[in-house]
Design an enzyme around this catalytic site. Sequence first.
Site, PDB file in Angstrom:
ATOM      1  N   ARG A  42       0.826  -1.204   0.000  1.00  0.00           N
ATOM      2  CA  ARG A  42       0.000   0.000   0.000  1.00  0.00           C
ATOM      3  C   ARG A  42       0.872   1.271   0.000  1.00  0.00           C
ATOM      4  O   ARG A  42       0.366   2.374  -0.190  1.00  0.00           O
ATOM      5  CB  ARG A  42      -0.959   0.004   1.189  1.00  0.00           C
ATOM      6  CG  ARG A  42      -0.309   0.132   2.527  1.00  0.00           C
ATOM      7  CD  ARG A  42      -1.311   0.183   3.674  1.00  0.00           C
ATOM      8  NE  ARG A  42      -0.654  -0.037   4.941  1.00  0.00           N
ATOM      9  CZ  ARG A  42       0.015   0.881   5.620  1.00  0.00           C
ATOM     10  NH1 ARG A  42       0.103   2.095   5.160  1.00  0.00           N
ATOM     11  NH2 ARG A  42       0.597   0.576   6.772  1.00  0.00           N
TER      12      ARG A  42
ATOM     13  N   TYR B 138      10.981  -2.932   6.308  1.00  0.00           N
ATOM     14  CA  TYR B 138       9.588  -2.799   6.763  1.00  0.00           C
ATOM     15  C   TYR B 138       8.717  -3.798   6.004  1.00  0.00           C
ATOM     16  O   TYR B 138       8.627  -3.729   4.772  1.00  0.00           O
ATOM     17  CB  TYR B 138       9.105  -1.364   6.512  1.00  0.00           C
ATOM     18  CG  TYR B 138       7.752  -1.015   7.129  1.00  0.00           C
ATOM     19  CD1 TYR B 138       7.243  -1.715   8.218  1.00  0.00           C
ATOM     20  CD2 TYR B 138       6.990   0.027   6.620  1.00  0.00           C
ATOM     21  CE1 TYR B 138       6.027  -1.382   8.782  1.00  0.00           C
ATOM     22  CE2 TYR B 138       5.758   0.373   7.176  1.00  0.00           C
ATOM     23  CZ  TYR B 138       5.291  -0.341   8.259  1.00  0.00           C
ATOM     24  OH  TYR B 138       4.076  -0.016   8.815  1.00  0.00           O
TER      25      TYR B 138
ATOM     26  N   HIS C  99       8.887  -1.886  13.421  1.00  0.00           N
ATOM     27  CA  HIS C  99       7.628  -2.254  14.088  1.00  0.00           C
ATOM     28  C   HIS C  99       7.481  -3.779  14.254  1.00  0.00           C
ATOM     29  O   HIS C  99       6.378  -4.333  14.114  1.00  0.00           O
ATOM     30  CB  HIS C  99       6.420  -1.682  13.317  1.00  0.00           C
ATOM     31  CG  HIS C  99       6.617  -0.284  12.807  1.00  0.00           C
ATOM     32  ND1 HIS C  99       7.438   0.649  13.430  1.00  0.00           N
ATOM     33  CD2 HIS C  99       6.108   0.355  11.714  1.00  0.00           C
ATOM     34  CE1 HIS C  99       7.416   1.783  12.739  1.00  0.00           C
ATOM     35  NE2 HIS C  99       6.631   1.634  11.697  1.00  0.00           N
TER      36      HIS C  99
ATOM     37  N   ASP D 159       7.434   7.291  15.888  1.00  0.00           N
ATOM     38  CA  ASP D 159       6.795   7.167  14.577  1.00  0.00           C
ATOM     39  C   ASP D 159       6.063   8.456  14.161  1.00  0.00           C
ATOM     40  O   ASP D 159       5.296   8.467  13.206  1.00  0.00           O
ATOM     41  CB  ASP D 159       5.844   5.964  14.519  1.00  0.00           C
ATOM     42  CG  ASP D 159       5.340   5.677  13.115  1.00  0.00           C
ATOM     43  OD1 ASP D 159       6.133   5.806  12.164  1.00  0.00           O
ATOM     44  OD2 ASP D 159       4.154   5.336  12.955  1.00  0.00           O
TER      45      ASP D 159
END
Length: 297
Positions: A130, A157, A181, A249
């Site tokens: 995305r 990521y 993350h 973040d």
Amino acid sequence: MSTDEKGRIRSWMLTPSKPAFVPPRGAIDAHCHVFGPMAEFPFSPKAKYLPQDAGPEMLFALRDQLGFSRNIIVQASCHGTDNAATLNGIAKSNGKARGVAVVDPDIADVDLDALHEGGIRGIRFNFLKRLVDNAPKDKFLEVSHRIGRLGWHVVVYFEADILEEMRPFLAALPVPVVIDHMGRPDVAQGPVGADMTAFRALLDSRPDIWVKTTCPDRLSPQGEPYDDFVAAVRPLVEDYQDRVLWGTDWPHPNMEQRIPDDGGLVDVIPRIAPTPDLQCKLLIDNPMRLYWPEEVL
Ligand SMILES: O=C(O)/C=C(\CC(=O)C(=O)O)C(=O)O
């Protein structure tokens, strides 16, 4: 959610709370971004989101309010492979920021040198469909072989559903690896759920994989005060304490529907790193080794 008349989105709080937790002196916010300002640093034509300006002055004001000393500015996908906004943030920081770039894998060595001069210490490979149109693993591997001479690492990521297919690529990377993350596990499964177990196996596969224990706001289905995130992540911080990192973040790209309170995020730190020793490792010792190694004796 806040969208201005030009359709540009704001995904951060204008007045975040002051956290109760006071970070140790020298604490580093090891994952944050800058957006623009667009008039000076236009967004990429391929950007998947169009944010309002969130420039270095705003970032440094937040840093001071939250009680941090330094930032690691990670190039966000909305700026593509033009790292000018990230370099501008580093340049304006008085030595208190370094960064992670996103590069065209065919970048010349002389341009990598210039990024190093500008404070870049790693490159990011983003596998979220995305956010980016393609993620060529062969090209990423090639460029990874050209950054070792600079002492850099790669930041990767990806989401938990592709962890298995990422393994050969991650195993082949010739420099230290930082996972954003935690590879986005389903924290609702708990600390010994399938996602965390698979992620631990990845950490166990090589000693130089580091992990950002970031983004309760993205990962917690429960939301504040993020009890599910804390339950899943605290054992990870305790068991891999020499290779965990933490960051806000900010400005929380794509979180405009659930904008987190940055003060509330900071107050998660003592719950995932419950002792002063763990807090120092998470916030100072570990990021210093990656980003300011010349200051670590
Ligand atoms: O800020 C993050 O780390 C996460 C992002 C945005 C991002 O990575 C990017 O735009 O490059 C996300 O999940 O949308």
